[in-house]
Design a protein around this motif. Structure first.
Motif, PDB file in Angstrom:
ATOM      1  N   SER A  17      72.991  -6.800  27.643  1.00 49.55           N
ATOM      2  CA  SER A  17      72.051  -7.908  27.497  1.00 49.55           C
ATOM      3  C   SER A  17      71.244  -7.859  26.201  1.00 49.55           C
ATOM      4  CB  SER A  17      71.104  -7.963  28.700  1.00 49.55           C
ATOM      5  OG  SER A  17      70.371  -6.749  28.809  1.00 49.55           O
ATOM      6  N   CYS A  48      81.333 -13.905  24.714  1.00 52.88           N
ATOM      7  CA  CYS A  48      81.133 -13.784  26.159  1.00 52.88           C
ATOM      8  C   CYS A  48      82.486 -13.821  26.867  1.00 52.88           C
ATOM      9  CB  CYS A  48      80.268 -14.927  26.697  1.00 52.88           C
ATOM     10  SG  CYS A  48      78.543 -14.880  26.176  1.00 52.88           S
ATOM     11  N   SER A  80      77.181 -10.550  18.086  1.00 53.00           N
ATOM     12  CA  SER A  80      76.086  -9.766  18.642  1.00 53.00           C
ATOM     13  C   SER A  80      75.117  -9.372  17.532  1.00 53.00           C
ATOM     14  CB  SER A  80      76.622  -8.531  19.353  1.00 53.00           C
ATOM     15  OG  SER A  80      77.252  -7.668  18.425  1.00 53.00           O
ATOM     16  N   LYS A  86      77.666 -13.445  30.486  1.00 53.71           N
ATOM     17  CA  LYS A  86      77.153 -12.292  29.752  1.00 53.71           C
ATOM     18  C   LYS A  86      77.244 -11.062  30.643  1.00 53.71           C
ATOM     19  CE  LYS A  86      73.752 -14.640  26.808  1.00 53.71           C
ATOM     20  NZ  LYS A  86      72.311 -14.702  26.440  1.00 53.71           N
ATOM     21  N   ARG A  87      77.389  -9.917  30.012  1.00 56.12           N
ATOM     22  CA  ARG A  87      77.374  -8.658  30.764  1.00 56.12           C
ATOM     23  C   ARG A  87      75.951  -8.084  30.742  1.00 56.12           C
ATOM     24  NH1 ARG A  87      82.363  -6.434  32.223  1.00 56.12           N
ATOM     25  NH2 ARG A  87      84.128  -7.656  31.446  1.00 56.12           N
ATOM     26  N   LYS A  88      75.451  -7.799  31.931  1.00 51.72           N
ATOM     27  CA  LYS A  88      74.082  -7.289  32.050  1.00 51.72           C
ATOM     28  C   LYS A  88      73.897  -6.006  31.252  1.00 51.72           C
ATOM     29  CE  LYS A  88      73.838  -9.116  36.772  1.00 51.72           C
ATOM     30  NZ  LYS A  88      73.751  -8.763  38.203  1.00 51.72           N
ATOM     31  N   ALA A 110      78.332 -19.434  22.921  1.00 58.36           N
ATOM     32  CA  ALA A 110      78.950 -18.129  23.231  1.00 58.36           C
ATOM     33  C   ALA A 110      79.833 -17.626  22.093  1.00 58.36           C
ATOM     34  CB  ALA A 110      79.753 -18.191  24.536  1.00 58.36           C
ATOM     35  N   ALA A 163      85.897 -11.302  26.475  1.00 55.45           N
ATOM     36  CA  ALA A 163      85.212 -11.458  25.188  1.00 55.45           C
ATOM     37  C   ALA A 163      86.048 -10.852  24.066  1.00 55.45           C
ATOM     38  CB  ALA A 163      83.848 -10.770  25.253  1.00 55.45           C
ATOM     39  N   ASP A 181      72.214 -18.065  20.874  1.00 51.41           N
ATOM     40  CA  ASP A 181      73.632 -18.422  21.015  1.00 51.41           C
ATOM     41  C   ASP A 181      73.798 -19.547  22.033  1.00 51.41           C
ATOM     42  OD1 ASP A 181      76.339 -18.492  20.917  1.00 51.41           O
ATOM     43  OD2 ASP A 181      76.674 -16.508  21.771  1.00 51.41           O
ATOM     44  N   HIS A 224      76.073 -17.564  31.544  1.00 50.91           N
ATOM     45  CA  HIS A 224      75.536 -18.024  30.266  1.00 50.91           C
ATOM     46  C   HIS A 224      75.560 -19.541  30.190  1.00 50.91           C
ATOM     47  CE1 HIS A 224      76.178 -19.459  26.074  1.00 50.91           C
ATOM     48  NE2 HIS A 224      75.238 -18.583  25.776  1.00 50.91           N
ATOM     49  N   TYR A 257      73.129  -9.456  22.846  1.00 55.59           N
ATOM     50  CA  TYR A 257      73.440 -10.869  22.645  1.00 55.59           C
ATOM     51  C   TYR A 257      72.358 -11.558  21.814  1.00 55.59           C
ATOM     52  CZ  TYR A 257      76.919 -10.334  26.383  1.00 55.59           C
ATOM     53  OH  TYR A 257      77.980  -9.932  27.154  1.00 55.59           O
TER      54      TYR A 257
END
Length: 356
Positions: A279, A170, A293, A274-276, A289, A247, A286, A150, A282
């Motif tokens: 995705s 994140c 959400s 970031k976690r895929k 971070a 996070a 941002d 990120h 998010y």
């Protein structure tokens, strides 16, 4: 080791839990799937190869590498920065001047710098810092699997400066380059006791204070926070060590000098990830971070725009009753989620939460 032991004996630190440590060679021996098993918890990586920054970033090198680069610095008359109270001012200055002023003997102000993208609406990267970007690299083994980068943020602080208690949405790796960094971390389930507005606590960085009388005053002002604070984890990062901060783990920090010194700078790098698999959740706007959400924003907006105004129309006794009924429903959802995640409330706070 003696330095760490001495810190843990200081008031307010001895009751904290220790953050587990992992050797870099042990991490390399595991597959990414093995490394990410179980709930996300903080850990320290010892001996990770993070680039030449560890040894190259002297004052002289930083000044020469950045030239006349101008930065925006937080400047405060107190060591305890507080985002809510804004007890600091922003000042523009060349980075070379910042480096000198931040460690000047007898200086009565404290300095803090965090890097930004040249375009203010984009997450930070090291690219605007020229060759400094080539001096650092987080090992691929730490970001394999479900992670996407990120941002990368350079942070430089005067020794003694403390950053307020807050959370990020994140995951991130905090890399200690120069000096040492004291980090206090609180599990996500403590958030209802930490007086959060936005993503930051109204207590600022005051819980890091080592003065017993000031801490007693703090707990009188924020009575729910003391028990949550006692559930914290603490670590002192040495130069070259890397801390994984999951996070939603709340944290605050204190810049410490290099072992055996009483001055200098504290230099760190944050790599936010970031976690895929998440995705779509998010917020694309941002930058730092710390924006909740999208579903969380939607829920909070509904609470503030509809639920709270409706409840405030009730007479006091009914208002209290239905607020507690709604809170019980929300806490049931929270306990179910914590059971799924494997990191629920620990015994003392669980009893208090049930009683509340």
């Amino acid at each position: 080791l003696a330095q760490r032991s001495a810190l843990r004996r200081r008031p307010g630190v001895q009751n904290s839990k220790h953050v587990p440590r992992r050797r870099w060679l042990d991490i390399c021996a595991k597959a990414p799937s093995e490394q990410q098993e179980g709930p996300a918890r903080p850990f320290v990586v010892e001996g990770a190869p993070i680039g030449r920054c560890r040894h190259a970033w002297t004052d002289e090198y930083l000044e020469e590498a950045t030239g006349d680069l101008k930065i925006s610095a937080h400047v405060s008359e107190t060591v305890a920065l507080d985002f809510g109270r804004k007890n600091f001012a922003y000042e523009l200055m060349p980075l070379r001047d910042f480096i000198r002023r931040a460690q000047r003997k007898g200086e009565d102000r404290y300095y803090y710098y965090r890097s930004q993208h040249t375009k203010r609406n984009k997450p930070s990267s090291l690219e605007p810092l020229g060759c400094l970007a080539e001096d650092f690299a987080l090992p691929e083994q730490l970001v394999e699997g479900d992670f996407d980068p990120h941002s990368t943020v350079l942070r430089i602080a005067s020794v003694g400066l403390r950053i307020w208690l807050h959370y990020d949405v994140c995951d991130n790796y905090l890399c200690c380059i120069r000096g040492r960094k004291r980090v206090a971390l609180l599990p996500p389930w403590t958030i209802d006791r930490l007086y959060i507005e936005g993503s930051s606590s109204t207590m600022g960085s005051r819980p890091l204070d080592m003065n017993p009388s000031r801490l007693e005053e703090l707990w009188r002002e924020y009575p729910l926070a003391q028990e949550a604070w006692e559930a914290r984890y603490e670590v002192v990062l040495e130069e070259g060590e890397v801390l994984f901060i999951p996070a939603m783990w709340l944290h605050c920090t204190e810049a410490l000098p290099k072992a055996g010194c009483d001055g200098g700078l504290c230099i760190n790098l944050n790599v936010f990830l970031k976690r895929k698999s998440l995705s779509e959740l998010y917020d694309p706007k941002d930058i730092w971070a710390n924006r909740d959400s999208l579903p969380a924003q939607e829920a909070v907006k509904a609470l503030e725009d509809k639920a709270l105004p409706a409840l405030r129309r009730l007479p006091p006794r009914s208002r209290s009753f239905y607020c507690r009924k709604a809170a019980a429903a929300l806490m049931a959802v929270a306990r179910e989620a914590e059971a799924q995640d494997g990191c629920g409330v620990e015994a003392p706070l669980r009893a208090a939460s049930c009683a509340g």
